[in-house]
Scaffold this active site. Structure first.
Site, PDB file in Angstrom:
ATOM      1  N   ASP A   1      -4.279   9.455  10.820  1.00 27.37           N
ATOM      2  CA  ASP A   1      -2.916   8.995  11.060  1.00 27.37           C
ATOM      3  C   ASP A   1      -2.298   9.559  12.330  1.00 27.37           C
ATOM      4  O   ASP A   1      -2.515  10.704  12.697  1.00 27.37           O
ATOM      5  CB  ASP A   1      -2.030   9.355   9.862  1.00 27.37           C
ATOM      6  CG  ASP A   1      -2.319   8.447   8.682  1.00 27.37           C
ATOM      7  OD1 ASP A   1      -2.176   7.224   8.848  1.00 27.37           O
ATOM      8  OD2 ASP A   1      -2.724   8.956   7.621  1.00 27.37           O
TER       9      ASP A   1
ATOM     10  N   GLU B   1       0.863  -1.179   0.000  1.00 20.76           N
ATOM     11  CA  GLU B   1       0.000   0.000   0.000  1.00 20.76           C
ATOM     12  C   GLU B   1       0.891   1.216   0.000  1.00 20.76           C
ATOM     13  O   GLU B   1       1.631   1.460   0.946  1.00 20.76           O
ATOM     14  CB  GLU B   1      -0.879   0.009   1.260  1.00 20.76           C
ATOM     15  CG  GLU B   1      -1.928  -1.067   1.224  1.00 20.76           C
ATOM     16  CD  GLU B   1      -2.521  -1.346   2.592  1.00 20.76           C
ATOM     17  OE1 GLU B   1      -2.496  -0.444   3.449  1.00 20.76           O
ATOM     18  OE2 GLU B   1      -2.978  -2.472   2.791  1.00 20.76           O
TER      19      GLU B   1
END
Ligand SMILES: Cc1ncc(COP(=O)(O)O)c(C=O)c1O
Lengths: 393, 256
Positions: free
Chosen positions: B57, B46
């Site tokens: 994140d 990914e």
């Protein structure tokens, strides 16, 4: 034309809920319940009681005689600066804390720029005995020190946001991350008409008390509930949406939204979103935001921490795109001068955010009989440092 | 059949997928790292296209994204770098990032570019299912691109079924509701959640990600899903040492 939210959470092309799956259950819970709760009689009663006895509403609509004489129009100031905690932000936090309680939440998080929303959130958390965590950009912590102290005394934990430009956008990112990490017992009290649906609508409803009162007060004072203009500053756009709300469908009332041009729209140090932005997604909704060609969010700039944000709420984007609202901008210098002028002519020290709205009067021409309402969204106590430095006081 | 489906057909268990940020630590590293990872045994990759405001994140991936942006990474650059992807790398490749850069690039252009360079799918955490279904699903189909949706411990069964229906490729199970980079603590609750999903017999394979940081958590995840995804732990390695040796050492620490 429909200027309000549709059943899919959109205002024309703008709005929606662009959120990671981790936030879906919370946002969906809100979406399913917010109207039911807000329209419930016991909620309404408690909300209005608190607005009256705790916040001190209705806030006065004051005909500012000396400003009126200077600008050759009837200038009315909607005195949100007289609210408890000193700005319009508390209208929203009272509403959201009552809502959070009804959803069974135990912990409150918020972002803040100028610290006004942080203080308003810390205040209602103290009032109701809920845990409170406020995210604030490191730079804003410096430039709005009095509000940081207030939040701490009120029992809130103030967490510095150290990423990006270390201002409101980054504080919002951190608050959203906190919510991702605390998916069950936490309610996020967003401070403006931004974020995923239903936030923009919910916050607008709580702030709509501003225009609801203004209409009544205008009717009493002028005989008509329709002014020629209403003006308000726009960071995310909550005081402006509150000021516009009940006038949006009165098409002869001109809506003027004042953004922060910073050092000038094309200076590279600006927060004039509609002038510099393009359509895109920020903080969970599709709106207009300042960004690079690659879709990276541009760091905004304004002397005013509350307007230092690269986006605007989706309903504002819709009012802008449809032409229903006029979106203009005012520089740092112009706003500070307008703040001083209001202080010296009316004995009212406005927040620098609100001074942006006042400054636009300078650019308008009147014929002596227009009725103009300016939303004085907050008081200038928090900005004394900036004013003192700028004017060498 | 696209490479993702083929992978799950050929290797139904213990799939190791690695996330890293494009253009990190240096702008030109994107494909070199992919090659090293394939050589060291990664089954799928990914590649993150960086965004200025990555709200899902944690600090490590935030920092890698910021650095990549500063080095000049953007979608145009990334697709340029990926031009000879398929002459160099065979394993399935997904692009992972946030919706705004994709919108500015144009969703159709984005899907077309993916198809041209041989990217097999993407993961866009803040592209909601409803929006995808209404506006973008047809475009993704047209370019034979898988769109991967996330499921969390709080996602309702009804919604998981819907996600399963819309998914092509696999369903991404987030180990706990958290931003990336929080080390997974496998509690009874977590196991119950993994087991609950496994018991649902979804039509798509599943991968577990977020907080997988070592062999123990990888193996645990593989008991309940077809494989697992490691992101932050690998990005941390890259930020200290991006050499082939360091990459191999990390991969060995997971698989041996
Ligand atoms: C006094 C005042 N006015 C305006 C704003 C800008 O927010 P909004 O555009 O949501 O009204 C702030 C934000 O902190 C504020 O403190």
């Amino acid at each position: 034309m429909n200027y309000f939210v549709n059943e899919k959470g959109y205002y024309g092309d703008f709005g929606g809920a662009y959120i990671p799956e981790m936030l879906y259950p919370n946002v969906e819970e809100l979406r399913q319940n917010y109207l039911k709760i807000i329209n419930d009689e016991s909620f309404k009663k408690e909300f209005h009681q608190l607005l009256k006895d705790y916040v001190g509403r209705p806030s006065p609509l004051y005909l500012a005689k000396r400003l009126s004489a200077k600008y050759n129009a009837n200038i009315f100031l909607k005195r949100e600066d007289l609210n408890h905690t000193g700005a319009h932000k508390i209208n929203n936090t009272i509403g959201q804390i009552l809502l959070a309680e009804r959803l069974g939440k135990k912990r409150i998080i918020a972002e803040t720029g100028a610290g006004q929303h942080g203080v308003a959130t810390a205040t209602v958390c103290a009032l109701r005995g809920l845990e409170c965590v406020v995210y604030m950009g490191e730079i804003d912590i410096e430039r709005q020190a009095p509000n940081v102290a207030r939040m701490k005394m009120l029992g809130a934990k103030v967490v510095p946001a150290t990423s990006g430009s270390k201002t409101l956008k980054d504080a919002t990112n951190e608050a959203m991350r906190d919510w991702v990490n605390n998916p069950v017992d936490t309610h996020y009290i967003i401070g403006s008409v931004v974020g995923p649906h239903p936030y923009p609508d919910m916050v607008a409803i709580f702030q709509s008390i501003i225009s609801e009162e203004t209409k009544k007060q205008l009717k009493e004072q002028t005989g008509s509930d329709q002014p020629d203009y209403v003006l308000a500053c726009v960071g995310g756009g909550s005081n402006a949406m509150g000021m516009f709300y009940h006038f949006i469908n009165d098409e002869n009332v001109k809506l003027v939204a004042v953004e922060a041009a910073g050092q000038g729209v094309s200076s590279g140090h600006s927060a004039a979103t509609t002038a510099l932005g393009k359509e895109g997604v920020l903080h969970g909704s599709r709106s207009i935001l300042m960004q690079t060609e690659d879709g990276q969010v541009v760091e905004p700039f304004s002397v005013s921490a509350g307007l230092d944000y690269p986006g605007i709420g989706p309903q504002h984007a819709h009012l802008f795109k449809t032409g229903r609202g006029k979106y203009v901008s005012i520089t740092d210098d112009e706003s500070l001068q307008a703040g001083l002028l209001c202080t010296q002519l009316e004995g009212i020290i406005p927040a620098i955010e609100s001074a942006h709205a006042l400054a636009y009067l300078e650019k308008m021409t009147f014929t002596g009989h227009e009725n103009v309402v300016v939303c004085l969204s907050g008081r200038g106590d928090k900005d004394m440092d900036t004013y003192m430095k700028y004017f060498g006081l | 059949m696209n490479r993702i489906n083929k992978l799950f057909q050929e290797k139904p268990s213990n799939i190791l997928s690695i996330y890293y940020t494009a253009g990190f630590p240096e702008l030109g590293d994107t494909l070199l790292i992919a090659e090293e990872l394939e050589r060291a045994g990664a089954d799928m990759l990914e590649i993150g296209f960086p965004y200025s405001d990555p709200v899902a994140d944690g600090p490590v991936i935030q920092a890698s994204s910021k650095q990549a942006l500063e080095k000049g990474m953007d979608l145009k650059t990334l697709f340029n770098q990926l031009k000879d992807l398929r002459s160099r790398i065979n394993i399935p490749i997904l692009l992972m990032g946030y919706v705004n850069p994709m919108l500015q690039f144009g969703v159709e252009n984005f899907c077309k570019a993916c198809a041209e360079v041989g990217v097999d799918g993407c993961i866009v955490p803040d592209l909601p299912m409803a929006e995808y279904e209404e506006h973008y699903q047809e475009i993704f189909k047209q370019y034979n691109l898988s769109n991967i949706f996330l499921v969390t411990p709080q996602t309702s069964e009804e919604r998981i079924r819907k996600i399963d229906e819309l998914s092509t490729g696999f369903v991404y199970l987030i180990s706990s509701s958290a931003t990336t980079g929080k080390n997974l603590q496998v509690s009874q609750n977590t196991e119950d959640y993994f087991a609950r999903i496994a018991g649902m017999k979804l039509k798509n394979p599943t991968m577990i990600g977020f907080g997988i940081n070592n062999k123990a958590t990888f193996d645990k995840a593989c008991q309940f899903a077809n494989g697992a995804i490691i992101g932050t732990a690998f990005v941390k390695v890259l930020s200290e040492d991006k050499s082939a040796t360091a990459i191999q050492k990390f991969m060995k620490s997971i698989s041996e």
